[in-house]
Design an enzyme around this catalytic site. Structure first.
Site: not given
Ligand code: GCO
Ligand code: MN
Ligand code: MN
Length: 387
Positions: A55, A58, A89, A182, A184, A218, A221, A246, A256, A258, A288
């Site tokens: 991002h 970041d 990306m 993306e 979610k 992802e 998600h 992702d 979430d 991750d 991700d």
């Molecule tokens: C989340 C998202 C993020 C995005 C990222 C890129 O659930 O937090 O998956 O991690 O993928 O912000 O746009």
């Molecule tokens: Mn993501």
């Molecule tokens: Mn995520």
């Protein structure tokens, strides 16, 4: 070199925000110091990754001056050059700043919607400077807690206007980005607009430049929503719309998480890898996810290594599955039931007439089972390492 040693040719990427995750959560502070972008690039290169994604914020702090920005970019690019790492990306942070508390492209405040466009154009400029060719849109704050707040149809129009605007910017600047949306279902908003792959895919075709826009699905998600992720990915792939992915792990029905790819739902991860590998999809295998909050920096690198290694192990399992004589025989039998493999029914006056006149042996068709118990057991045995 072992079969499971990652190398750039495997196209593994990590977000700066994933490796750099400090373990901060809604209930507790950071538990690890932030790892700098340059250190991340150097270390991931050593581990065999292809690149890093980011991002805008970041890399560049929100309040950096132009001179500070240029200095940071110079140093970061030097690390990329030194290691051969890529930035395939880029994306925009449209969720951290309190100004985005009601969303970015769908905020009720028109000034916020305009600021989100400005921020994204600048972040697109940055991405191009770093060599990015895919631009991700994750609408984390594009949603509501109460439906009294927003007209969902109007919100879609705002979101569409933003993407149409940015597609034009992409063309005018000659950037050549592919946009990857993306979906979610929730978090951080109570409900996020366009919550699934299917919603997002349908939306793409309402844009002014649908060819420029695809998806970034992802794992977590879809699992949060209790869906089968590989089905959604297959739909995107089949439509030529899988622009990015992702990868991570998630227990269904939770926040979430991750988690490290393949650490949950190994079978789901296997069928996802099978889908990507069998279809020879050449996109980035982007992780991700982040390491457990219990870990220090050593755990972060274990997490990174493990993500790539598990993908490669599953890829090997896919090859075993595909080569297994018993599995092959079962699949061949299924594919030839009542037709030559791959044969499709297409309407013509003759085929319709023929079908109207055809007699089916219904008793025989009703009687025969499909042998899926055996097929699934064989799959499980491949995964458990005894085949
Ligand atoms: C989340 C998202 C993020 C995005 C990222 C890129 O659930 O937090 O998956 O991690 O993928 O912000 O746009
Ligand atoms: Mn993501
Ligand atoms: Mn995520």
């Amino acid at each position: 070199m072992s079969l499971f040693t990652p190398a750039p040719e495997h196209r593994f990427t990590f977000g700066l925000w994933t490796v750099g995750n400090t373990g901060r959560d809604p209930f507790g502070d950071a538990v690890r110091p932030a790892i700098t972008a340059v250190h991340t690039v150097r270390h991931l290169a050593k581990l065999g990754a292809y690149g890093v994604n980011l991002h805008d914020n970041d890399l560049i702090p929100r309040d950096a001056s132009a001179a500070e920005r240029d200095g940071i970019v110079r140093e970061f690019k030097a690390a990329l050059d030194e290691t051969g790492m890529k930035v395939p990306m880029a994306t925009t942070n449209l969720f951290g700043d309190p100004v985005f508390r009601d969303g970015a492209f769908t905020s009720n405040d028109a000034r916020v919607r305009a600021f989100a466009l400005q921020k994204t154009m600048r972040a697109m400029d940055l991405g191009v400077e770093l060599g990015a060719t895919t631009y991700v849109f994750w609408g984390g704050r594009e949603g509501v807690e109460t439906n009294a707040a927003k007209d969902p149809q109007e919100s879609l129009k705002w979101f569409r206007d933003a993407l149409n605007f940015l597609c034009e910017y992409n063309i005018a600047q000659g950037y050549g980005y592919q946009f990857a949306l993306e979906p979610k279902p929730n978090e951080p908003r109570g409900d996020i607009f366009l919550p699934t792959i299917g919603h997002m895919l349908a939306f793409v075709y309402t844009l002014d430049h649908p060819d420029m826009v695809g998806l970034n699905p992802e794992v977590a998600h879809d699992q949060m929503a209790g869906l089968d992720f590989s089905h959604g990915v297959a739909q995107a792939l089949e439509a030529g719309k899988l622009f990015h992915i992702d990868l991570n792990g998630q227990k269904p029905g939770r926040f979430d998480q991750d988690l490290r790819f393949g650490s949950e739902d190994v079978k789901g991860a296997f069928f996802l890898v099978k889908l990507l590998e069998d279809s020879k999809w050449d996109g980035m295998r982007h992780f991700d996810s982040h390491c457990y909050r219990t870990e220090d920096e050593a755990g972060v690198w274990e997490f990174a290594k493990g993500s790539m290694r598990t993908y490669l192990i599953l890829k090997d399992k896919v090859a075993r599955f595909n080569a297994d004589p018993e599995i092959k025989a079962l699949l061949a039998e299924l594919a030839s039931r009542g037709a030559a493999p791959g044969q499709r029914l297409k309407y013509t006056a003759e085929s319709a007439q023929e079908l109207r006149d055809r007699t089916f042996d219904l008793p025989a068709m009703r009687e025969k089972g499909y042998d899926y118990e055996r097929l699934d057991q064989l799959t499980v045995e491949v995964l458990l390492g005894v085949r």
